[in-house]
Design a protein around this motif. Structure first.
Motif: not given
Length: 137
Positions: A9, A64, A88, A90, A92-93, A100
């Motif tokens: 993260t 993540a 989190l 995927k 969020f990437q 975020n």
């Protein structure tokens, strides 16, 4: 309560959430800022899981990295640690750090509610949109 963010993260997430949480006597820290970890920021997942578990303070973690649920050693460490964890999704990437961070602040009441209702060990997934769901491990 303290919130731990691992190396998967952004430190921006931890510092932004910490700015919000400090008003509620909680604290959010990125792995790079946690004092006492065996190898500092380079501690393995098993190391930080054991560290959080042994701490007298109540910790939850946010990551993540879904692989933490697939690795046998890490999964066993999570089960025995008795932690609340949040992964989190995927999606969020694909978003900016600002989005975020805003998402986490917006979802904090839901996260806090789940922590108060569910006994650890338990892991949840935080999606970009929709409800937070429990993950098997």
């Amino acid at each position: 309560m303290k919130v731990f963010f691992d190396n998967c993260t952004s430190p921006v997430l931890a510092s932004t959430l910490n700015g919000y949480l400090c008003h509620y006597d909680h604290e959010a820290l990125h792995i790079k800022d946690v004092q006492g970890l065996p190898a500092g920021r380079h501690s393995t997942d098993e190391d930080w899981i054991k560290f959080l578990s042994a701490s007298p303070e109540a910790w939850i973690f946010i990551s993540a990295d879904r692989r933490i649920l697939k690795n046998r050693g890490e999964r066993a460490a999570l089960r025995s640690a008795g932690l609340h964890g949040f992964i989190l999704a995927k999606g969020f990437q694909k978003q900016t750090s600002a989005k975020n961070a805003g998402s986490l602040v917006q979802r904090w009441p839901d996260i806090e509610n789940l922590v108060s209702l569910m006994s650890p060990p338990v892991i949840f997934e935080i999606p970009v949109s929709g409800k937070i769901k429990s993950l098997p491990f």
